[in-house]
Design an enzyme around this catalytic site. Structure first.
Site, mmCIF file in Angstrom:
data_model
loop_
_atom_site.group_PDB
_atom_site.id
_atom_site.type_symbol
_atom_site.label_atom_id
_atom_site.label_comp_id
_atom_site.label_asym_id
_atom_site.label_seq_id
_atom_site.Cartn_x
_atom_site.Cartn_y
_atom_site.Cartn_z
ATOM 1 N N GLY A 287 16.475 -6.081 -75.809
ATOM 2 C CA GLY A 287 15.787 -5.589 -74.624
ATOM 3 C C GLY A 287 16.167 -6.451 -73.441
ATOM 4 O O GLY A 287 16.556 -7.615 -73.607
ATOM 5 N N GLN B 265 15.334 -10.223 -65.256
ATOM 6 C CA GLN B 265 16.199 -11.152 -65.991
ATOM 7 C C GLN B 265 17.633 -11.162 -65.470
ATOM 8 O O GLN B 265 18.429 -12.021 -65.870
ATOM 9 C CB GLN B 265 16.217 -10.808 -67.482
ATOM 10 C CG GLN B 265 14.875 -11.059 -68.154
ATOM 11 C CD GLN B 265 14.951 -10.776 -69.630
ATOM 12 O OE1 GLN B 265 14.871 -9.625 -70.053
ATOM 13 N NE2 GLN B 265 15.129 -11.819 -70.442
ATOM 14 N N CYS C 177 13.642 -14.765 -76.377
ATOM 15 C CA CYS C 177 13.890 -14.190 -75.053
ATOM 16 C C CYS C 177 15.221 -14.707 -74.535
ATOM 17 O O CYS C 177 15.488 -15.905 -74.612
ATOM 18 C CB CYS C 177 12.750 -14.601 -74.116
ATOM 19 S SG CYS C 177 12.904 -13.931 -72.460
ATOM 20 N N LEU C 178 16.029 -13.800 -73.992
ATOM 21 C CA LEU C 178 17.340 -14.215 -73.467
ATOM 22 C C LEU C 178 17.199 -15.259 -72.361
ATOM 23 O O LEU C 178 18.088 -16.080 -72.173
ATOM 24 C CB LEU C 178 18.101 -12.996 -72.931
ATOM 25 C CG LEU C 178 18.514 -11.950 -73.983
ATOM 26 C CD1 LEU C 178 19.121 -10.734 -73.290
ATOM 27 C CD2 LEU C 178 19.487 -12.548 -74.984
ATOM 28 N N HIS D 62 7.059 -6.879 -74.925
ATOM 29 C CA HIS D 62 7.761 -8.068 -74.425
ATOM 30 C C HIS D 62 8.461 -7.762 -73.090
ATOM 31 O O HIS D 62 8.354 -8.520 -72.127
ATOM 32 C CB HIS D 62 8.776 -8.550 -75.476
ATOM 33 C CG HIS D 62 9.575 -9.738 -75.046
ATOM 34 N ND1 HIS D 62 9.418 -10.988 -75.608
ATOM 35 C CD2 HIS D 62 10.540 -9.888 -74.098
ATOM 36 C CE1 HIS D 62 10.241 -11.837 -75.012
ATOM 37 N NE2 HIS D 62 10.944 -11.194 -74.095
ATOM 38 N N GLU D 63 9.159 -6.633 -73.037
ATOM 39 C CA GLU D 63 9.892 -6.281 -71.812
ATOM 40 C C GLU D 63 8.932 -5.908 -70.687
ATOM 41 O O GLU D 63 9.162 -6.226 -69.520
ATOM 42 C CB GLU D 63 10.876 -5.136 -72.073
ATOM 43 C CG GLU D 63 11.948 -5.441 -73.109
ATOM 44 C CD GLU D 63 12.674 -6.751 -72.855
ATOM 45 O OE1 GLU D 63 12.868 -7.126 -71.681
ATOM 46 O OE2 GLU D 63 13.034 -7.429 -73.833
ATOM 47 N N HIS E 158 7.751 -8.772 -68.849
ATOM 48 C CA HIS E 158 8.718 -9.283 -67.868
ATOM 49 C C HIS E 158 8.500 -8.664 -66.484
ATOM 50 O O HIS E 158 8.586 -9.356 -65.478
ATOM 51 C CB HIS E 158 10.156 -8.988 -68.310
ATOM 52 C CG HIS E 158 10.749 -10.041 -69.203
ATOM 53 N ND1 HIS E 158 10.887 -11.347 -68.818
ATOM 54 C CD2 HIS E 158 11.247 -9.978 -70.456
ATOM 55 C CE1 HIS E 158 11.451 -12.048 -69.800
ATOM 56 N NE2 HIS E 158 11.672 -11.241 -70.815
HETATM 57 ZN ZN ZN Z 1 12.380 -11.761 -72.670
#
Ligand code: ZN
Length: 191
Positions: free
Chosen positions: A45, A50, A104-105, A146-147, A150
């Site tokens: 995701g 991000q 998380c990236l 999660h997304e 963000h």
């Molecule tokens: Zn994340």
């Protein structure tokens, strides 16, 4: 176009993202870039903040999770769980709370169990501007939650216990300061 991933510590990750006009000629290119960036960094995701955009868009592709025996229950949905959510709104969360290890990236090499509800109902637009209302459970719901966080300016680390937060404080400081080694390009302190 593959963008660098904005790292923890950047103000853009802490800000609530804004709705975007949809449909809109610029959106297709941005969404393509979001998928490219997500695949290049091996994520399931990616949310617009991000890559430095304060807009309410996220993309998901849960298919890499489909082969994990732990996710057997959700494998069928995960296999084809590739889509873009534009101007999404979670309408309701329900079911039992359960713990699932999230990463998380924007926060490389950190994985912690996060507790969230099992099921959600969400409405969102697709690239053509059509509205959809859908229900998800289990791992697909988890990816969305999660997304969605963000675009609300919330990171999974915000949802940890005070004790856990203290334990990872040093690691988070290092990431914000650029002391990370990820297999993808990152960008630090993005306003
Ligand atoms: Zn994340």
């Amino acid at each position: 176009m593959v963008y660098p991933i904005v790292a923890f510590g950047s103000p853009v990750l802490k800000r609530r993202a804004k709705n975007v006009e949809c449909p809109n000629d610029a959106l297709g290119g941005l969404v393509d870039s979001m998928f490219e960036t997500m695949y290049a960094s091996k994520g399931v995701g990616l949310a617009a903040p991000q890559i430095g955009f304060g807009t309410r868009i996220f993309v998901v592709d849960g298919s890499p999770f489909a082969d994990d025996p732990d996710n057997a229950e959700d494998a069928e949905v995960l296999k084809s769980f590739k889509k873009v959510f534009i101007n999404p709104e979670i309408l309701e969360e329900s079911g039992d709370e359960w713990a699932f290890e999230e990463g998380c990236l924007s926060i490389p090499d950190l994985h912690e169990a996060v507790v969230r509800r099992e099921t959600l109902r969400i409405k969102y637009q697709d690239l053509e501007g059509r509205w959809h209302e859908e229900t998800y459970s289990g791992v697909p719901a988890r990816i969305i939650q999660h997304e969605y966080d963000h675009i609300e300016g919330v990171l999974f680390t915000d949802r940890l216990s005070p004790l856990k937060k203290r334990l990872i404080q040093g690691r988070l400081k290092d990431i914000a300061a650029g002391k990370v080694s990820a297999n993808y390009r990152m960008k630090f302190n993005v306003a």
